[in-house]
Design an enzyme around this catalytic site. Structure first.
Site, short mmCIF file in Angstrom:
data_model
loop_
_atom_site.label_atom_id
_atom_site.label_comp_id
_atom_site.label_asym_id
_atom_site.label_seq_id
_atom_site.Cartn_x
_atom_site.Cartn_y
_atom_site.Cartn_z
N LYS A 488 -39.18 40.63 -89.57
CA LYS A 488 -40.44 39.98 -89.95
C LYS A 488 -41.19 39.54 -88.70
CE LYS A 488 -38.16 35.47 -90.44
NZ LYS A 488 -37.95 34.31 -91.31
N TYR A 711 -61.44 24.21 -66.82
CA TYR A 711 -62.28 23.45 -67.74
C TYR A 711 -61.93 21.96 -67.72
CZ TYR A 711 -63.88 27.79 -69.92
OH TYR A 711 -64.45 29.01 -70.16
#
Length: 816
Positions: A488, A711
């Site tokens: 999965k 940033y």
């Protein structure tokens, strides 16, 4: 481990003999070490101070500093300098290592394939591993560990879980093979060929042949080509199986033809004509494939099964490697060995490359040929003319001294460093370059200089490691217990059909995915194994039916919806029932079991398995709860099956459960994150690292004190320094939580911290004091700086780190 798998230092001292000084005679030895820099589990490692090119005794202090406390030596040592240590003093350290390996091998009863020959040993070994590991738990020589030193280290890997060993043996002179034979003790022997490699150690090829054949004294089956039996010699083996391209043989090759990138081989075997198609075209690969073909047939495989397996062979990345080079060049990296036979084969491979009109050979001196220098380089000159080579770059004093023999475009250098200093002047452009050199010339530097830099962020997936982890868990299972592999979430971020193909080939019984679209992708990729879908949505029921996907049924609502959907003509459709015994996430609870049992009394459905999810199999403090869960499960299973006319598969164990709860294996186990190298119930090092995430440096900047980075000006270097911008960000799955020094990456072998916030496509690292250049490799995680380490840095679990690697990150799969 059994007694045959591990030994106390005292037991080892009795096996190898010698004088002992023991601080702790009961310490268990698990690893044998000959290099003080490459340590695994130092407290349980035994350092052999081998006298070879370097004297291992000179590195004892370094080994002690690195945690080694157990030593085998042959020189006098001041033991007082090394507190709390164990010492075994012997006459010869290498002989002691070999005696220990011989004892260890004798303690295990398993089939062993022994391989020797001039060329092809490692490839044949690795391909036999690919071909046979679906049926056997195989232990094999690492890389080319085939020497007096490498063989005992290889054999030491054997444990009670292995039922097949594949070991190669290499020799360079007379008197060497007998010792290797006593260590390997093969039951099946393979002679690959007899060629020029190491000729200088023997009077002639017949002497070399006789020496190599000593490996096979006592084998049950001897596999060889009569083309390489150069004289009337006594051949070993109670049974013999022959192969040949030119002479009558058990497997006689009749025809070899190329079809694009494939080769078609037709042969006669057991008075019938048979054939195979293989994904290789070079002469070396074809011969090695025939050897493997003969081995499968000699071991009793049906011709159809052998053909199928041989068609799936994957190239082994330790010989002729074709890679992209600078300035539109193609490079063939064959810097692994250098002799006249392998040169001829490599030139054939070079001639198969049609992407460039110009063909160039970079060649070092050849030493192990048994010919005079004049003879050798005259022969090479003729060979290059025959193979239509356009340019020669010769490196080494001998080839330089014979440059007059070569009548093509040419240049010569006394050593590799001389060539590298002038490489920019040689205008390598739009040509195919074969790089062929003896190991001593260090031609890996040439490959690095001429190779095209790769700038993509890449997740490298080691399929060998994944397979080893699968075999690790399979070895823990009782006979008949099935395996369900969890693939999965894109196989925990590692890939989809690439992983599933390997698992299918190696005979897991079931696959499990989270959603229907994952199962459909596997079906479209040719996966035929049963696939359980853990989160079946009613909107996808039709697709499940069309693609033969089996739903996990976890509630009455899902069951009723699925029954209502199933067409009238459908019967016995396979489903899996999930019981909630304590996870409290999905699954039927005890009070719902009677109603569930009533609904399951229908011809439309077939309950393939009934399972539950144990919540804390890795944690000892919750062991009583684990037992309670299993008790509830067995009670609920009993109620359900009392109303069914059959017994569905029982399974409760996940990865950590396999490691800690052998009594609860029942009919099947589910292995998930353990395949990828993580199991909280195991000590570090018991599983192999499967994935490595790598990126590169985009730019280097020098910062003044207190200049900010990124940033929000969240990053700074108070004292100034150097930062590297690298090509990975949160859009690639590198979480913003790693910013501002929390995360670390490996640059030039050093762990360096992030600086400032993690950006969408990149982030910055503090590389102050390091010699870093644009294009350098940066490792986000690997076996050294592991996913477990990253998970701890941001207080999460390895699952999240691995599954977060985004789909835009290129996956590269390799199988060595």
């Amino acid at each position: 481990m059994s007694k045959a798998d591990t030994y106390t230092i005292e037991q080892i001292s009795e096996i190898v003999g010698g004088k002992v000084v023991l601080f702790d005679k009961e310490v268990m030895i698990k690893n044998l070490v000959i290099d003080s820099r490459t340590l695994i589990n130092a407290p349980n490692a035994l350092f052999f101070a081998i006298k070879a090119q370097r004297n291992g005794h000179q590195f004892i202090a370094n080994a002690y500093q690195n945690g080694i406390r157990n030593f085998v030596v042959s020189e006098d040592i001041n033991y007082e300098k090394y507190p709390e240590t164990n010492w075994i003093k012997v006459g010869d350290v290498l002989s002691a290592l070999q005696r220990l390996a011989t004892y260890h091998r004798s303690a295990h009863q398993l089939e062993v394939i022994g391989i020797t020959g001039s060329n092809g040993k490692t490839i044949v070994k690795e391909w036999l591993y690919q071909l046979l590991s679906a049926d056997y738990n195989v232990v094999r020589s690492p890389k080319s560990y085939n020497s007096q030193l490498g063989v005992p280290l290889s054999v030491w890997q054997i444990n009670d879980s292995h039922n097949l060993g594949i070991f190669e043996a290499g020799i360079s002179t007379t008197g060497e093979m007998k010792q290797l034979a006593s260590i390997i003790q093969p039951s099946i022997g393979i002679l690959t060929n007899i060629r020029e490699a190491h000729d200088e150690g023997f009077t002639n090829k017949v002497e070399k042949l006789r020496e190599k054949l000593q490996l096979f004294e006592g084998v049950q089956t001897f596999i060889y080509s009569p083309e390489y039996i150069l004289a009337e010699v006594a051949l070993p083996g109670k049974q013999k199986f022959t192969w040949s391209f030119s002479q009558p043989a058990d497997l006689q090759i009749l025809e070899v033809s190329n079809e694009g990138t494939n080769t078609v081989l037709k042969a006669e075997y057991a008075e019938e004509q048979i054939g195979i198609i293989i994904p290789f075209t070079d002469a070396a690969a074809i011969e090695n494939t025939v050897i493997c073909w003969a081995t499968l047939l000699a071991m009793g495989y049906e011709t159809e099964e052998a053909a199928f397996r041989l068609s799936k062979l994957v190239k082994v990345g330790m010989r002729l490697q074709l890679i992209n080079g600078i300035d539109h060049c193609s490079l063939i990296d064959d810097s692994y060995s250098a002799d006249i036979s392998s040169l001829s084969i490599a030139l054939d491979f070079l001639n198969q490359q049609n992407q460039h009109a110009k063909r160039t050979l970079i060649l070092s001196d050849l030493h192990e040929t048994g010919k005079s220098a004049d003879e050798l380089y005259q022969e090479i000159s003729i060979l290059l003319k025959q193979k239509k080579i356009n340019r020669l770059v010769g490196i080494g004093e001998q080839i330089t001294a014979h440059q007059h023999l070569f009548e093509i475009e040419k240049s010569f250098f006394n050593d590799t460093s001389d060539f590298l200093a002038q490489v920019g002047q040689h205008n390598f452009n739009n040509e195919t370059i074969l790089i062929k050199g003896a190991r001593k010339f260090g031609f890996e530097q040439v490959v690095k200089r001429l190779a095209q830099k790769v700038h993509d962020t890449v997740l490298e997936v080691n399929l060998n490691a994944l397979l080893a982890n699968l075999q690790f868990y399979k070895a823990k299972l009782a006979p008949g217990v099935k395996t369900m592999a969890m693939v999965k979430a894109f196989s925990y971020g590692s890939g989809s059909f690439e992983i599933a193909n390997l698992l299918q080939y190696h005979k897991v019984d079931y696959l499990a995915v989270a959603y229907v679209d994952e199962g459909i992708a596997l079906r479209k990729a040719g996966i035929s194994l049963p696939i359980m879908v853990m989160s079946p949505e009613p909107s996808a029921f039709d697709a499940m039916l069309r693609y033969q996907l089996e739903p996990e049924i976890y509630s009455l609502e899902v069951l009723q919806s699925f029954l209502h959907f199933l067409p009238e003509q459908v019967s016995h459709f396979p489903i899996h029932i999930k019981l909630d015994t304590g996870m409290h996430r999905l699954g039927f609870e005890l009070q719902q079991i009677k109603e569930l049992a009533s609904l399951l009394k229908t011809e439309k459905l077939k309950v393939v398995s009934i399972f539950t999810h144990l919540v804390a199999t890795d944690d000892e403090q919750h062991d009583e709860f684990t037992k309670l869960q299993v008790s509830k499960y067995e009670e609920m299973y009993g109620v359900l099956t009392s109303s069914l006319a059959y017994q569905p598969i029982k399974h409760v164990l996940n990865t950590s459960g396999i490691s800690r709860w052998p009594n609860y294996q029942f009919d099947m186990v589910r292995v998930g994150i353990g395949l990828y190298g993580f199991d909280a119930a195991l000590a570090k090092g018991e599983l192999q690292t499967v994935a490595a995430l790598k990126t590169t440096v985009s730019q280097i900047k020098q910062l003044q004190p207190n200049e900010t980075v990124g940033y929000g000006r969240r990053g700074s270097l108070p004292n100034g320094g150097q930062i590297a911008t690298v090509k990975i960000g949160y859009a690639d799955g590198y979480s913003r939580a790693f910013g501002n020094g929390v995360g670390k990456m490996l640059v030039d072998g050093e762990l360096v911290p992030t600086v400032g916030s993690i950006c969408m496509d990149m982030c910055m690292l503090d590389v102050t004091g390091l010699d870093v250049a644009v294009g350098d490799e940066v490792i986000v995680f690997n076996e050294e700086h592991s996913i477990v380490d990253l998970a701890k840095e941001i207080h999460t679990i390895p699952y999240e780190i691995l599954t977060n690697v985004s789909q835009r990150v290129k996956r590269v799969y390799y199988y060595e």
